[in-house]
Scaffold this active site. Structure first.
Site, PDB file in Angstrom:
ATOM      1  N   PHE A  26       0.856  -1.189   0.000  1.00  0.00           N
ATOM      2  CA  PHE A  26       0.000   0.000   0.000  1.00  0.00           C
ATOM      3  C   PHE A  26       0.889   1.234   0.000  1.00  0.00           C
ATOM      4  O   PHE A  26       1.562   1.536   0.980  1.00  0.00           O
ATOM      5  CB  PHE A  26      -0.905   0.016   1.229  1.00  0.00           C
ATOM      6  CG  PHE A  26      -1.933   1.115   1.199  1.00  0.00           C
ATOM      7  CD1 PHE A  26      -3.198   0.886   0.697  1.00  0.00           C
ATOM      8  CD2 PHE A  26      -1.633   2.390   1.656  1.00  0.00           C
ATOM      9  CE1 PHE A  26      -4.143   1.906   0.654  1.00  0.00           C
ATOM     10  CE2 PHE A  26      -2.558   3.409   1.612  1.00  0.00           C
ATOM     11  CZ  PHE A  26      -3.817   3.165   1.115  1.00  0.00           C
ATOM     12  N   ASP A  79      -1.894   6.217   7.298  1.00  0.00           N
ATOM     13  CA  ASP A  79      -1.735   4.983   8.057  1.00  0.00           C
ATOM     14  C   ASP A  79      -0.258   4.671   8.296  1.00  0.00           C
ATOM     15  O   ASP A  79       0.580   4.893   7.431  1.00  0.00           O
ATOM     16  CB  ASP A  79      -2.411   3.850   7.278  1.00  0.00           C
ATOM     17  CG  ASP A  79      -2.372   2.521   7.986  1.00  0.00           C
ATOM     18  OD1 ASP A  79      -2.138   2.510   9.205  1.00  0.00           O
ATOM     19  OD2 ASP A  79      -2.565   1.496   7.311  1.00  0.00           O
ATOM     20  N   ASN A 128      -4.551  12.452  -3.556  1.00  0.00           N
ATOM     21  CA  ASN A 128      -3.563  11.428  -3.229  1.00  0.00           C
ATOM     22  C   ASN A 128      -3.427  10.458  -4.392  1.00  0.00           C
ATOM     23  O   ASN A 128      -4.414  10.111  -5.052  1.00  0.00           O
ATOM     24  CB  ASN A 128      -3.982  10.648  -1.980  1.00  0.00           C
ATOM     25  CG  ASN A 128      -3.957  11.505  -0.727  1.00  0.00           C
ATOM     26  OD1 ASN A 128      -2.902  11.891  -0.241  1.00  0.00           O
ATOM     27  ND2 ASN A 128      -5.133  11.814  -0.199  1.00  0.00           N
ATOM     28  N   PHE A 328     -11.465   8.017   0.056  1.00  0.00           N
ATOM     29  CA  PHE A 328     -10.832   6.860   0.668  1.00  0.00           C
ATOM     30  C   PHE A 328     -10.628   5.712  -0.317  1.00  0.00           C
ATOM     31  O   PHE A 328     -11.556   5.331  -1.042  1.00  0.00           O
ATOM     32  CB  PHE A 328     -11.686   6.358   1.837  1.00  0.00           C
ATOM     33  CG  PHE A 328     -11.686   7.273   3.027  1.00  0.00           C
ATOM     34  CD1 PHE A 328     -10.953   6.968   4.163  1.00  0.00           C
ATOM     35  CD2 PHE A 328     -12.413   8.455   3.011  1.00  0.00           C
ATOM     36  CE1 PHE A 328     -10.943   7.816   5.254  1.00  0.00           C
ATOM     37  CE2 PHE A 328     -12.414   9.309   4.102  1.00  0.00           C
ATOM     38  CZ  PHE A 328     -11.674   8.990   5.231  1.00  0.00           C
TER      39      PHE A 328
END
Length: 348
Positions: A26, A79, A128, A328
Site C-alpha cells: 500500500f 496509516d 492522493n 478513501f
C-alpha cells in the site's frame, strides 16, 4: 450505519482477497496541487515514511526544530502500516531553515524541504496518488470485471472505516457524548468524534440513495455539484431533464449532506428524502448543532482518476489510481472483493 452494511454500487462481491499483506503493498503519495513559494515563515517538509503514523512524525519534527507541537501541521492523516509520502508544515517565523539532513527517525526519509508563505491545513491537497498490490484473490475474472466497472462508473464516495476509529470507537464515543454519557474536553478527541458523527450520517444518506434507486437520479431540490469543484446549486423541477443529462455525461455530481448547525442546502423531494433517512439519528444531529459544526455537502459518487491495473498472476493485481483529498481507497477496494483482512486501515 456499520461500514459493512452499506449498499454497493456494483453489487456485493463474491470474490475475496487480501489488502496489505505487506506494508509496501500500500503506497500513497500526497499531491499538494501547488508549488511551494520558496519563501515565507513556514517550512514544508516532504517525508517518505513506513511504520510511523502522522502524529508521531509531527511530534518528532517539533522536537527536532525545538518548537511547540501545535506549530507543526499536515494536510491529512496517513496509516502507519503503509509506505506514504506526506507533507508536514513547521511554523518558523524569523528562523533559518533547520538542516533536515540531521533529522533521524526510524522508517522516515526526508525527500524535500521548501519555504512557504501559508500554513498547510487539513484538506489543503489536490489529492492522493495510490498504488496497491492486492493479493490472494479468489476469482480474478470477477475482480477484472469489477475493475472495469469501477474505472468507468466509479464507486460510492463513502468515508472509510478508519474515519470511525479502531473498532468504530470514535462513533461510539460520539453517541455517548450526544446522550450526555461523557464529557469531551480534549480538542483533538472532540474533532475526531464530531467528524465520525457527520461522516456516519453522510454514509447513511449515500447508502439509502442506492437502496432507493436514486443514487444516479436527480431529485427535485437536489444539491448538484459541478464535477471537480466545491460549488453547488439546487435542482429545480423544470430543469430535471436537462440536469439528468448533464449528470449522465459526468458534468454534475449529486451531493449528500454533511450535517451541522444550519440548513442542509436542499429542497423539495431531496430535502424530504434526507429528513426521512436521518429521522432516527436525532441525537447525533443535535450534537453537531450544539457544537456548531458547519454544514457542508459532498458528492455521493467517487470517480477514481488515472486508474490502471496489471495482473502479476491469477491471484495478484497491482492497481494505481488518483483520488481527490478526503476520499478513501477503502471505498474503491470494497467494490472489488470482500477483504479477508477486513481490519486493514487504508489511508485517506
Amino acid at each position: 450505519m456499520e461500514f459493512s452494511t452499506l449498499q454497493y454500487l456494483h453489487g456485493r462481491p463474491v470474490a475475496t482477497g487480501v489488502v496489505k499483506a505487506f506494508a509496501e503493498d500500500f503506497f500513497v503519495a500526497e499531491d499538494l496541487g501547488f508549488t511551494p513559494d520558496g519563501e515565507g515563515e513556514h517550512v514544508l517538509v516532504r517525508l517518505r515514511k513506513e511504520g510511523c503514523n502522522t502524529q508521531f512524525v509531527a511530534e518528532n519534527l517539533a522536537r527536532f526544530a525545538r518548537i511547540a507541537g501545535r506549530s507543526v501541521s499536515y494536510a491529512g492523516l496517513k496509516d502507519r502500516h503503509a509506505v506514504t509520502e506526506q507533507w508536514f508544515c513547521l511554523h518558523l517565523p524569523g528562523r533559518d531553515t533547520p538542516d533536515f539532513s540531521q533529522f533521524v527517525l526510524e522508517g522516515c526519509q526526508v525527500l524535500a524541504v521548501a519555504r512557504h508563505r501559508k500554513k498547510l491545513r487539513i484538506g489543503t491537497l489536490r489529492g492522493n496518488q495510490f498504488r496497491l498490490v492486492l493479493r490472494h484473490i479468489s476469482d480474478s475474472a470477477e475482480v477484472e470485471e469489477r475493475l472495469r466497472r469501477v474505472a468507468t462508473q466509479g464507486v460510492p464516495n463513502y468515508f472509510g472505516e478508519q474515519r470511525f476509529g479502531r473498532g468504530g470507537n470514535n462513533l461510539q464515543q460520539a453517541r455517548r457524548w450526544a446522550t450526555d454519557q461523557i464529557r469531551v474536553k480534549e480538542r483533538a478527541k472532540r474533532g475526531f468524534y464530531l467528524s465520525a458523527a457527520r461522516s456516519a450520517l453522510f454514509n447513511l444518506l449515500v447508502s439509502e440513495r442506492l437502496a432507493a434507486g436514486c443514487f444516479s437520479r436527480v431529485l427535485a431540490g437536489d444539491a448538484l455539484q459541478l464535477t471537480g469543484r466545491g460549488s453547488w446549486f439546487v435542482a429545480r423541477e423544470a430543469e430535471l431533464s436537462v440536469l439528468q443529462q448533464r449528470l449522465d455525461v459526468g458534468e454534475l455530481r449529486i451531493t449528500a449532506a454533511l450535517p451541522g448547525d444550519g440548513d442542509g442546502g436542499v429542497g423539495g423531494d431531496a430535502a424530504e428524502f434526507e429528513r426521512r433517512v436521518l429521522s432516527e439519528t436525532a441525537d447525533l444531529q443535535a450534537l453537531l448543532t450544539r457544537e456548531r459544526v458547519d454544514p457542508a455537502r459532498r458528492a455521493v459518487l467517487l470517480q477514481p482518476q488515472a486508474m490502471t491495473w496489471s495482473w502479476w498472476d491469477d491471484a495478484t493485481v497491482e492497481l494505481t489510481f488518483d483520488l481527490p483529498a478526503g476520499s478513501f481507497a477503502t471505498s474503491v477496494v470494497r467494490e472489488l472483493f470482500c477483504q479477508e483482512n477486513s481490519d486493514a486501515d487504508l489511508a485517506e
